[in-house]
Design a protein around this motif. Structure first.
Motif, mmCIF file in Angstrom:
data_model
loop_
_atom_site.group_PDB
_atom_site.id
_atom_site.type_symbol
_atom_site.label_atom_id
_atom_site.label_comp_id
_atom_site.label_asym_id
_atom_site.label_seq_id
_atom_site.Cartn_x
_atom_site.Cartn_y
_atom_site.Cartn_z
ATOM 1 N N UNK A 1 -2.787 47.679 -3.886
ATOM 2 C CA UNK A 1 -1.706 47.203 -4.178
ATOM 3 C C UNK A 1 -1.329 46.973 -5.623
ATOM 4 N N UNK A 2 -0.072 47.059 -5.936
ATOM 5 C CA UNK A 2 0.093 46.478 -7.302
ATOM 6 C C UNK A 2 0.442 44.942 -7.703
ATOM 7 N N UNK A 3 0.015 44.548 -8.565
ATOM 8 C CA UNK A 3 0.260 43.093 -8.747
ATOM 9 C C UNK A 3 1.942 42.837 -8.808
ATOM 10 N N UNK A 4 2.877 43.807 -9.199
ATOM 11 C CA UNK A 4 4.352 43.501 -9.275
ATOM 12 C C UNK A 4 4.763 43.471 -8.000
ATOM 13 N N UNK A 5 4.181 44.244 -6.884
ATOM 14 C CA UNK A 5 4.509 44.547 -5.742
ATOM 15 C C UNK A 5 4.221 43.096 -4.803
ATOM 16 N N UNK A 6 3.423 42.337 -5.186
ATOM 17 C CA UNK A 6 2.979 41.109 -4.735
ATOM 18 C C UNK A 6 4.333 40.326 -4.366
ATOM 19 N N UNK A 7 4.893 40.166 -5.336
ATOM 20 C CA UNK A 7 6.072 39.110 -5.618
ATOM 21 C C UNK A 7 7.198 39.870 -4.791
ATOM 22 N N UNK A 8 7.453 41.159 -4.705
ATOM 23 C CA UNK A 8 8.340 41.769 -4.005
ATOM 24 C C UNK A 8 8.340 41.591 -2.557
ATOM 25 N N UNK A 9 6.895 41.611 -2.115
ATOM 26 C CA UNK A 9 6.757 41.751 -0.687
ATOM 27 C C UNK A 9 6.926 40.327 -0.127
ATOM 28 N N UNK A 10 6.378 39.305 -0.979
ATOM 29 C CA UNK A 10 6.455 37.888 -0.635
ATOM 30 C C UNK A 10 7.757 37.441 -0.592
ATOM 31 N N UNK A 11 8.816 37.773 -1.356
ATOM 32 C CA UNK A 11 10.231 37.440 -1.388
ATOM 33 C C UNK A 11 10.750 37.980 -0.328
ATOM 34 N N UNK A 12 10.393 39.296 0.158
ATOM 35 C CA UNK A 12 11.216 39.979 1.408
ATOM 36 C C UNK A 12 10.668 39.215 2.699
ATOM 37 N N UNK A 13 9.599 38.534 2.624
ATOM 38 C CA UNK A 13 8.992 37.854 3.964
ATOM 39 C C UNK A 13 9.374 36.565 3.980
ATOM 40 N N UNK A 14 9.869 35.930 3.067
ATOM 41 C CA UNK A 14 10.308 34.400 2.930
ATOM 42 C C UNK A 14 11.373 34.376 4.152
ATOM 43 N N UNK B 1 16.717 37.731 8.176
ATOM 44 C CA UNK B 1 15.377 38.181 8.268
ATOM 45 C C UNK B 1 15.137 39.480 8.661
ATOM 46 N N UNK B 2 16.018 40.268 9.802
ATOM 47 C CA UNK B 2 15.837 41.805 9.931
ATOM 48 C C UNK B 2 16.009 42.470 8.817
ATOM 49 N N UNK B 3 17.036 42.128 8.121
ATOM 50 C CA UNK B 3 17.524 43.040 6.846
ATOM 51 C C UNK B 3 16.322 42.805 5.927
ATOM 52 N N UNK B 4 15.641 41.616 5.526
ATOM 53 C CA UNK B 4 14.500 41.377 4.629
ATOM 54 C C UNK B 4 13.386 42.244 4.910
ATOM 55 N N UNK B 5 13.197 42.382 6.452
ATOM 56 C CA UNK B 5 11.789 42.748 7.042
ATOM 57 C C UNK B 5 12.119 44.316 6.887
#
Length: 372
Positions: free
Chosen positions: A45-58, A123-127
């Motif tokens: 995975x790319x480093x930029x994607x790390x913050x994207x996926x963490x933000x969606x899982x919050x 939560x479901x929208x973010x997931x």
């Protein structure tokens, strides 16, 4: 005075809830951050994607943290009020424990509304968006994760590039080692090129191509007769692609679609979302009842049994959800029996806290013997 008192209690509890939620969220994010860094190091995975996926899982992290944070904050805030004798002042001013329970349930309603908005919508929208982002990430090839000046891969499958052009993004001085299968025989290949780029074709077959420019391709085992050397100006290689699957996991579906669905897993997911809201007022009464301590005991005297009850409650809900998903528990029974059991426990603790059925021993007059 009633409104002022409610604001004071709500401020004490809600500020503590926000603080505990933030601390627990940072703990969870740090664990996920370390896990994702490992995947970045592996080139998955790319480093930029790390913050994207963490933000969606919050939001999903918060929906589990919020009931626990509220319960702990209630114990800490009310425990402090008992230790500092502020509760004694309230009770002596005419505030009954029934009224205090009403204030506590009012604060619990604020947390429940927040939890409901997260559980039923955010939560479901973010997931769902996280699943979409993961599919886009899976479409990236190994060439999207290349670091200039570093060999990527292992064994005979290795890639190396010297640099990227700053504007076009072309790969300069590329070396590619691979193995191809021909007539059930593995044949090593090496490709050297001055430039290379990826081209994504927007067509029905959705194929991606790697275009090499000005290079040489070696195919075969050195020292054997079956060895080919090909010089080229342009050489295109079709790259394997992954088809995007339909995102239909229950936790990514909207609450309205879960209500309309007849699938077992969707029904379980709906009950789970409702349970994370129902659990808050029940924990509020348990926390109110077990927060009463005297200054000699200290505010942490009853925290251990309270935390054990909370852990048992959440653990039973998780066990019940697993049992429902595997068909070991009837869906008609659902998770409601667990809430019923702990609602009774909360009622019993509040009755004891409020001393409704306190036994009062009547003092009988002493009877003396007249003969004495």
């Amino acid at each position: 005075m009633t409104l002022r008192l409610f604001r004071y209690l709500a401020k004490e509890v809600l500020v503590s809830t926000a603080g505990v939620t933030l601390i627990l969220l940072l703990v969870i994010l740090s664990g996920r951050f370390s896990n994702y860094l490992g995947r970045i190091a592996e080139g998955k995975m790319t480093f930029e994607f790390l913050f994207v996926i963490l933000g969606y899982h919050i939001p999903s992290f918060i929906q589990m943290i919020l009931p626990l944070a509220f319960f702990l904050s209630l114990l800490l805030a009310f425990g402090r009020l008992y230790i500092e004798n502020e509760m004694s002042v309230l009770f002596s001013s005419g505030v009954s424990k029934i009224k205090l329970a009403g204030y506590t349930l009012g604060i619990a309603c604020i947390i429940s509304l927040t939890s409901a908005s997260i559980n039923f919508w955010l939560a479901p929208f973010s997931e769902y968006r996280a699943a979409e982002a993961s599919q886009e990430q899976n479409q990236l090839s190994a060439f999207d994760f290349l670091i200039p000046g570093r060999f990527e891969g292992n064994g005979q499958r290795t890639i190396h590039i010297d640099s990227f052009t700053p504007n076009e993004g072309w790969m300069n001085q590329i070396f590619l080692s691979d193995v191809v299968r021909k007539k059930n025989v593995s044949i090593p290949t090496q490709t050297f090129a001055a430039y290379a780029e990826q081209i994504r074709v927007s067509s029905e077959d959705n194929q991606n191509y790697l275009i090499f420019k000005n290079g040489t391709r070696y195919e075969g085992k050195p020292g054997t007769a079956n060895y080919r050397i090909t010089q080229f100006d342009t050489y295109a290689v079709r790259m394997a692609t992954k088809d995007n699957s339909v995102i239909d996991e229950p936790y990514t579906k909207s609450t309205l679609s879960l209500i309309k669905s007849t699938a077992l897993l969707d029904k379980v997911e709906l009950q789970w979302r409702i349970s994370l809201v129902v659990v808050i007022p029940i924990l509020a009464i348990i926390g109110l009842s077990l927060s009463q301590v005297n200054p000699r005991q200290g505010r942490f005297f009853k925290m251990l049994p309270a935390i054990i009850l909370m852990i048992l409650y959440i653990a039973l809900l998780i066990w019940g959800r697993t049992g429902l998903e595997k068909g070991k528990l009837p869906i008609q029974l659902g998770l409601w029996w667990i809430h019923g059991v702990f609602a009774l426990i909360a009622a019993a603790l509040f009755i004891q806290y409020n001393q409704v059925f306190e036994r009062r021993k009547a003092r009988l007059p002493e009877v003396t013997d007249s003969n004495e």
